[in-house]
Design an enzyme around this catalytic site. Sequence first.
Site, PDB file in Angstrom:
ATOM      1  N   VAL A   1       5.956  -1.682   5.438  1.00 36.34           N
ATOM      2  CA  VAL A   1       6.217  -2.213   6.780  1.00 36.34           C
ATOM      3  C   VAL A   1       5.034  -3.003   7.332  1.00 36.34           C
ATOM      4  CG1 VAL A   1       7.887  -0.475   7.476  1.00 36.34           C
ATOM      5  CG2 VAL A   1       5.437  -0.028   7.768  1.00 36.34           C
TER       6      VAL A   1
ATOM      7  N   LYS B   1       9.452   0.571   0.830  1.00 38.48           N
ATOM      8  CA  LYS B   1       9.340  -0.883   0.690  1.00 38.48           C
ATOM      9  C   LYS B   1       8.208  -1.486   1.508  1.00 38.48           C
ATOM     10  CE  LYS B   1      13.556  -2.909   0.221  1.00 38.48           C
ATOM     11  NZ  LYS B   1      14.985  -3.186   0.565  1.00 38.48           N
TER      12      LYS B   1
ATOM     13  N   LEU C   1       7.667   6.998   5.596  1.00 37.52           N
ATOM     14  CA  LEU C   1       6.783   8.134   5.310  1.00 37.52           C
ATOM     15  C   LEU C   1       6.353   8.845   6.586  1.00 37.52           C
ATOM     16  CD1 LEU C   1       4.539   6.604   2.490  1.00 37.52           C
ATOM     17  CD2 LEU C   1       6.499   8.142   2.237  1.00 37.52           C
TER      18      LEU C   1
ATOM     19  N   GLU D   1       4.030  -6.001   7.103  1.00 30.27           N
ATOM     20  CA  GLU D   1       4.132  -7.397   7.509  1.00 30.27           C
ATOM     21  C   GLU D   1       5.519  -7.853   7.954  1.00 30.27           C
ATOM     22  OE1 GLU D   1       0.576  -9.288   4.996  1.00 30.27           O
ATOM     23  OE2 GLU D   1       1.843  -7.996   3.816  1.00 30.27           O
TER      24      GLU D   1
ATOM     25  N   ARG E   1      12.302   3.904   2.479  1.00 32.33           N
ATOM     26  CA  ARG E   1      11.970   5.236   2.986  1.00 32.33           C
ATOM     27  C   ARG E   1      10.813   5.133   3.971  1.00 32.33           C
ATOM     28  NH1 ARG E   1      11.879  10.018  -0.421  1.00 32.33           N
ATOM     29  NH2 ARG E   1      11.714  11.844   0.920  1.00 32.33           N
TER      30      ARG E   1
ATOM     31  N   GLY F   1       0.797  -1.228   0.000  1.00 32.74           N
ATOM     32  CA  GLY F   1       0.000   0.000   0.000  1.00 32.74           C
ATOM     33  C   GLY F   1       0.825   1.271   0.000  1.00 32.74           C
TER      34      GLY F   1
ATOM     35  N   LYS G   1       6.062   7.576  13.111  1.00 33.62           N
ATOM     36  CA  LYS G   1       5.174   7.079  14.169  1.00 33.62           C
ATOM     37  C   LYS G   1       4.312   5.914  13.655  1.00 33.62           C
ATOM     38  CE  LYS G   1       3.276   9.855  17.180  1.00 33.62           C
ATOM     39  NZ  LYS G   1       2.422  10.922  17.769  1.00 33.62           N
ATOM     40  N   THR G   2       3.691   6.086  12.493  1.00 33.59           N
ATOM     41  CA  THR G   2       2.832   5.000  11.992  1.00 33.59           C
ATOM     42  C   THR G   2       3.675   3.799  11.582  1.00 33.59           C
ATOM     43  OG1 THR G   2       2.791   5.978   9.786  1.00 33.59           O
ATOM     44  CG2 THR G   2       0.982   6.544  11.241  1.00 33.59           C
TER      45      THR G   2
HETATM   46 MO1  MOS Z   1      -1.935  -8.932   3.318  1.00 36.85          MO
HETATM   47  S1  MOS Z   1      -2.109 -10.564   4.611  1.00 36.85           S
HETATM   48  O1  MOS Z   1      -0.865  -9.633   2.109  1.00 36.85           O
HETATM   49  O2  MOS Z   1      -3.493  -8.767   2.618  1.00 36.85           O
END
Ligand code: MOS
Length: 741
Positions: free
Chosen positions: A706, A704, A633, A708, A631, A515, A636-637
Amino acid sequence: MTTAIGAPLDRVDGRPKVTGKARYSADVPMPDMAYACLVNSRIANGRVTGIDTSEAEEEAGVLAVLTHENLPRIASQPPLVPSLAGGPAPGETFFPMQDEVVHYGGQHIAMVVADTYERAQHAAALVRVSYEESPPVTTIEQGRDQAYEPDAIFAGFIPGRTERGDVRTGLSQADVQVEATYTYAGNNHNPIETSTTTARWDGDELVLHDATQGVNATQLTVAALLGLPLSKVRVKSQFVGGSFGGKAMIWHHPALAALAARKVGRPVKLALTREQMFTSCGHREVQEQKITLGAKDDGRLTALRHHKLSPTSPFDNWAEPSLNAAGQMYACPNYEGVYRLFRANTMTPTFMRAPGDATGMFSLECAMDELAERLGLDPLELRLRNFADVDPASGNPWSSNGLSECYERGAARFGWHDRDPRPGARREGNWLIGTGMAAACYPVTPPNTPQRARARLYADGSVVVQASTPEFGTGVATAMAQVAADALAVPVDRCRLEKGDTDFPQIAAAVASSGAGMISAAVHLAATALRDQLIAQAVADSTSPLHGANPADVVVRDGVMAAGSASESYADLLRRNLQPDAEAMGTWNPPPPDTPYGMATFGAQFAEVAVDPELGLIRVRRMTGAFAPGRVLNSKTVRSQLMGGMLWGLGQALLESNHMHPATGRWVNSSLGEYLVAVNADAPDVDIEIIEVEDGVVNPLGVKGVGEIGQVGANAAIANAVHHATGRRVRKMPITIEDII
Ligand code: MOS
């Protein structure tokens, strides 16, 4: 110059979420709303021989009872392709209530629509179903003998077998071999918001409010299932209450809600129950993995064989890609990865939190720990000796790496180097103390379609960027305001993301931690195009102070364009020209699959556990993770996502397990009370170091992802720490009390 990108800004949706103002798909009010409830199969294999709906139909307020006898047939079953493609993505190539066959426990077999939720639920309990039941296939033991090697898994995207070099030759060259078999419980996503679709027909146009990771994927899938033109299906999704992969594929309920709404001529809300979340949205499959490592005395790997066996549905060849990152992790010339599947009475499994690598890297990293012990090497030193300078799968250079720094910084923060390697050597009262580490690797998977966004600057200086992406808890709305602010050089509090609507420019479903990379790419390109357009307009405008300046000499700061001593703000330029706004599109064409780079995110995980060997208790006392996610963004998140991922790893290692009753083929713990997840009391101090590496390949900003990587390896670090504490190798997840006492 300070930039908005990277700043630890608070979530722009924090306040609406904590004050209850955020509207989820079940919260969208509509006049004359009706409510649908699903009836699910009590058996896991067989067929429905009779379905008596008369009692349900007589209940007050009941508007319709739909079964395989009267539900309209679907127009076509879209192919099972990941929503990564933005394309149709049914979670399985099967649609319920089209005939009387029952393939799995909990399969939807009837749907009741009533004027209130309670009446629908009550009437659903009155639908009388008779079955002809056959014994279900539910366990790995039952499936082992019928297992087959599929050509491809994961919706056809990943080959069933991957080889390089010759693993038998590699094993013959080895001084030491480690062979181990690992078993993993099935896992279920369990987001707090259960999946919900609200459907409304406006003439021949369908509007859906859906809890989804990709509104376009819902649009394409429902349009295909119902035989509608895409232009007649609009999907909105403002807030999604967690997902974890369970809302990546488009399951049956959005189309069922649409069919129900058409049948009763009213808007229909269909919210799955918590129990239905276990049988309606996929899961991580139960699985067995076997690893064989061969190594020289100095620790260098000569062979890596990795086999996986798991159940899939009667219709699809699905396995989570457990062998992929594990096959890319180390410089090993001889490799063999093989998936084997068997047909079972289960729905098609799906993406779930670090799909594949949450299990595959556990196997590899626990086996590496065993190898280190056999060789008398420090586990971290063993990994350094097998460092992959290039992508072992392709021989291509890495687009960026950072793993060495992760090892170094993580070990320093954790205090790894003081470790006494002997198992069972540290005791504090009743507790045995151990530490463990593991590497983390998660692929960077660019989408395979162009990603688009629109940037608009109003004459008051405020900025809106639009993209179809929903916000399912990652912080995308906050981060994209930061990206737009930097590209346009305006203050971040003037920028806002409008999202979650198929009327906005298309963004693929956010899966596989893609995303932030893909959405930031589209937003960055759109906002940069708008900036260039406004500069071009100013220098060409004979009434602008910037008239005649070279566009390349114009710098923008706080929304003011300047060249030498001349300056004019974007807003003034628009106002003078009586323009209410200006806008530009950005389209990002992702790197194609044959891009000559290895693309993956790396990290290093460290854990300390305390184990009470008499009570079988395991407490994770602290965790350190160091990650190189390209990088950042929003620091904090990003930190929050990494922390969440590490705690998922803790939950997977010690708690999470779907239990299937082997005789009935039904999950027996389909509730948040009995499906255990990590809670605050389980959460130790989590220490995170982020190593920013530059990446000019993956996307324009080098992001890249984060989502997972935090989970990958965290579970293995804990299992390795349990071994270090107790001397016991537990080759399974979750590790429970029974495994310790
Ligand atoms: Mo994520 S578990 O690749 O939707």
